[in-house]
Design a protein around this motif. Structure first.
Motif, short mmCIF file in Angstrom:
data_model
loop_
_atom_site.label_atom_id
_atom_site.label_comp_id
_atom_site.label_asym_id
_atom_site.label_seq_id
_atom_site.Cartn_x
_atom_site.Cartn_y
_atom_site.Cartn_z
N SER A 22 0.87 -1.18 0.00
CA SER A 22 0.00 0.00 0.00
C SER A 22 0.90 1.23 0.00
O SER A 22 2.13 1.11 0.21
N GLY A 23 0.31 2.38 -0.19
CA GLY A 23 1.09 3.61 -0.11
C GLY A 23 1.65 3.79 1.29
O GLY A 23 2.79 4.21 1.48
N MET A 24 0.87 3.43 2.31
CA MET A 24 1.35 3.59 3.68
C MET A 24 2.46 2.60 3.98
O MET A 24 3.36 2.91 4.78
N ILE A 41 5.54 4.38 2.75
CA ILE A 41 6.00 5.49 3.60
C ILE A 41 6.54 4.94 4.93
O ILE A 41 7.57 5.40 5.43
N PHE A 55 -0.89 13.71 4.49
CA PHE A 55 -1.99 12.76 4.64
C PHE A 55 -2.00 12.25 6.09
O PHE A 55 -0.96 12.03 6.69
N GLU A 64 4.68 16.59 0.87
CA GLU A 64 3.64 16.13 -0.05
C GLU A 64 3.23 17.36 -0.84
O GLU A 64 2.82 18.36 -0.25
N ASN A 97 -2.54 16.95 0.44
CA ASN A 97 -3.88 16.45 0.70
C ASN A 97 -4.41 17.14 1.97
O ASN A 97 -3.76 17.04 3.00
N ASP A 150 6.22 12.70 -1.33
CA ASP A 150 5.01 11.92 -1.64
C ASP A 150 4.38 12.61 -2.84
O ASP A 150 3.83 13.72 -2.72
N VAL A 174 1.91 11.63 -4.81
CA VAL A 174 0.65 10.96 -5.17
C VAL A 174 -0.29 11.87 -5.96
O VAL A 174 -0.86 11.47 -6.98
N PHE A 175 -0.47 13.10 -5.50
CA PHE A 175 -1.47 13.95 -6.14
C PHE A 175 -1.08 14.31 -7.57
O PHE A 175 -1.93 14.41 -8.44
N SER A 184 1.38 6.08 -3.48
CA SER A 184 0.30 5.12 -3.33
C SER A 184 -0.09 4.78 -4.76
O SER A 184 -0.61 5.64 -5.48
N THR A 237 -2.37 2.88 -5.45
CA THR A 237 -3.83 2.75 -5.32
C THR A 237 -4.55 3.85 -6.11
O THR A 237 -5.70 3.67 -6.52
N LYS A 238 -3.87 4.97 -6.32
CA LYS A 238 -4.52 6.15 -6.90
C LYS A 238 -4.39 6.13 -8.43
O LYS A 238 -4.89 5.22 -9.05
N GLY A 268 -1.70 -0.49 -3.35
CA GLY A 268 -0.27 -0.70 -3.59
C GLY A 268 0.50 0.57 -3.34
O GLY A 268 -0.06 1.65 -3.15
N LEU A 286 -9.02 8.41 -4.35
CA LEU A 286 -8.79 9.48 -5.34
C LEU A 286 -8.01 8.91 -6.52
O LEU A 286 -7.50 7.79 -6.47
C1 LIG Z 1 -1.09 11.72 -0.38
C2 LIG Z 1 -1.28 10.31 0.06
N1 LIG Z 1 -0.21 9.58 0.42
C3 LIG Z 1 -0.33 8.30 0.82
C4 LIG Z 1 -1.55 7.68 0.88
C5 LIG Z 1 -1.65 6.26 1.36
O1 LIG Z 1 -1.89 5.36 0.33
P1 LIG Z 1 -2.61 3.94 0.55
O2 LIG Z 1 -4.03 4.22 0.84
O3 LIG Z 1 -2.36 3.21 -0.74
O4 LIG Z 1 -1.92 3.28 1.71
C6 LIG Z 1 -2.70 8.39 0.51
C7 LIG Z 1 -4.03 7.75 0.57
O5 LIG Z 1 -5.06 8.34 0.45
C8 LIG Z 1 -2.56 9.75 0.09
O6 LIG Z 1 -3.62 10.49 -0.26
#
Ligand SMILES: Cc1ncc(COP(=O)(O)O)c(C=O)c1O
Length: 401
Positions: free
Chosen positions: A92-94, A97, A118, A161, A165, A190, A192-193, A212, A214-215, A225, A345
């Motif tokens: 996962s993203g977490m 991190i 986040f 980040e 977020n 990070d 992600v966005f 992440s 996942t996004k 992931g 997202l």
């Molecule tokens: C900016 C950001 N970083 C990390 C994550 C964590 O990702 P994950 O939900 O895949 O663990 C999120 C999840 O919403 C996120 O918005």
């Protein structure tokens, strides 16, 4: 067949080609699409072979917690897209991190973190790091003066980040990377966005990029992931043993889904970003809306930083604040007919959430106030639908019809 075609790792390729072919390793069957190696273990011809592989004296897979051919294709493709030396995929993203912060850190180290993160990242920094004897210095990520103060003494890492977020704040990656390096630290972004399509932190001086997947990389709401990208020597020296022995690895199935997602990521992210721009501009003129935050709009307080770091688009995320406050936000969400209420997202489907009561609910009121987040704000992840339909859905929900 040339080596380039066989191995799929040509450094000559342009980004869109890497997204489709990077990391591709075909089996002896010559399959067109990447193979899914849905296996946990591997077999060996002999005990000598097994022992040599496990000792690291011979190349080859050992166990999917360490590495797997499908996961490796994803890691190599993403590293090429990002312009990073290497990548490790996580569950996962977490998990990315967590591994990134916990594996290399030692008691007595210091981490600088922006408040605009986040909430699960905030949880790690607030709860886990002090238990490990790590000091955390908090600051407003967009304020370079605060970065100058915080980097007057040594640090191990800085975590940012950008866009953040949920209010899409910007951090000047290049300026912060220089300050952090002068303090002997490494900068983790990070991303992600923005995704690697719209922002490339390593080119701007970052040492590590985390995602992440996942996004936007999955982009269709199927898998969880994450990924860590950085220098090969650092990954091997500082993360590899932790990764192998604590098991945050990505499942081969999820890696296969996301690997295929990378093939269309460029098209999807650019379209979503174009759609978000249309919707942000429409909502900015709505009388029920107090403020719209979109990185691509010149009225965003950090627009100049965003524009220099994300020159090709403001991304798929926007936030808006309602004049009627938190009750009006809930009433609007209840009247939506198309956009789904969800805290995820980067999906093909437009998704909306009320951060103060969801993604950022674990923050105290004081902590939310410090990042400018109150219950008037709503965060919208714009998908691939016709933007007119998405804008009309918000407008009818605001009008209360
Ligand atoms: C900016 C950001 N970083 C990390 C994550 C964590 O990702 P994950 O939900 O895949 O663990 C999120 C999840 O919403 C996120 O918005």
């Amino acid at each position: 067949m040339t080596e380039d075609r066989k191995k799929g790792n040509s450094s000559k390729w342009r980004p869109q080609t890497m997204m489709v072919r990077g990391g591709l390793t075909r089996s002896e069957h010559g399959e067109t699409s990447e193979a899914l190696f849905l296996n946990s273990g591997f077999v060996y011809d002999s005990p000598e072979e097994q022992s040599a592989r496990m000792a690291g004296d011979k190349p080859g897979y050992i166990y999917s917690r360490y590495a797997n051919p499908t996961v490796r294709m994803f890691e190599e493709r993403l590293a090429q897209i990002e312009g990073a030396e290497d990548c490790r995929a996580t569950a996962s993203g977490m998990a990315a991190i967590h591994t990134m912060l916990v594996a290399p850190i030692k008691p007595g180290d210091r981490i600088i973190a922006q408040r605009q993160l986040f909430s699960s990242c905030l949880w790690i920094l607030k709860n886990l790091m002090p238990k490990m004897g790590v000091e955390v210095t908090w600051l407003d990520g967009s304020d370079l003066g605060q970065w100058e103060d915080a980097t007057r003494k040594p640090c191990r890492f800085a975590l940012i980040e950008t866009p953040s977020n949920p209010l899409l704040d910007a951090v000047d990656i290049r300026a912060v990377a220089d300050l952090v390096h002068n303090a002997g630290g490494e900068l983790i972004v990070d991303n992600v966005f923005a995704s690697p399509i719209l922002q490339r932190p390593i080119e701007l001086g970052a040492d590590w990029v985390v995602y992440s997947t996942t996004k936007h990389m999955d982009g269709q709401g199927r898998t969880l992931g994450g990924a860590i990208l950085g220098k090969t020597s650092k990954i091997v020296d500082e993360l590899q043993q932790y990764y192998r022995h604590t098991g945050p690895s990505m499942s081969p199935f999820n890696a296969w889904v996301v690997l295929k997602g990378l093939e269309t990521m460029d098209l999807r992210v650019r379209r979503m970003s174009d759609n978000a721009r249309v919707i942000a501009d429409r909502l900015a003129t709505n009388p029920k809306i107090k403020a719209v935050r979109y990185p691509g709009r010149s009225d965003h307080p950090h627009h100049n930083t965003h524009a220099s770091q994300m020159p090709e688009g403001g991304g798929s995320m926007l936030a808006f604040s309602l004049k009627g406050g938190g009750d009006a936000a809930f009433a609007m969400l209840n009247r939506l007919g198309l956009i789904d209420i969800s805290n995820n997202l980067g999906d093909a489907k437009s998704l909306i959430t009320h951060p103060a009561t969801t993604t950022h609910r674990t923050l105290t009121e004081h902590e939310r106030a410090a990042i400018g987040l109150d219950d008037t704000w709503v965060r919208l992840s714009v998908g691939l639908e016709d933007p007119e339909d998405v804008a009309e859905d918000v407008e009818q929900a605001l009008a209360g019809r």
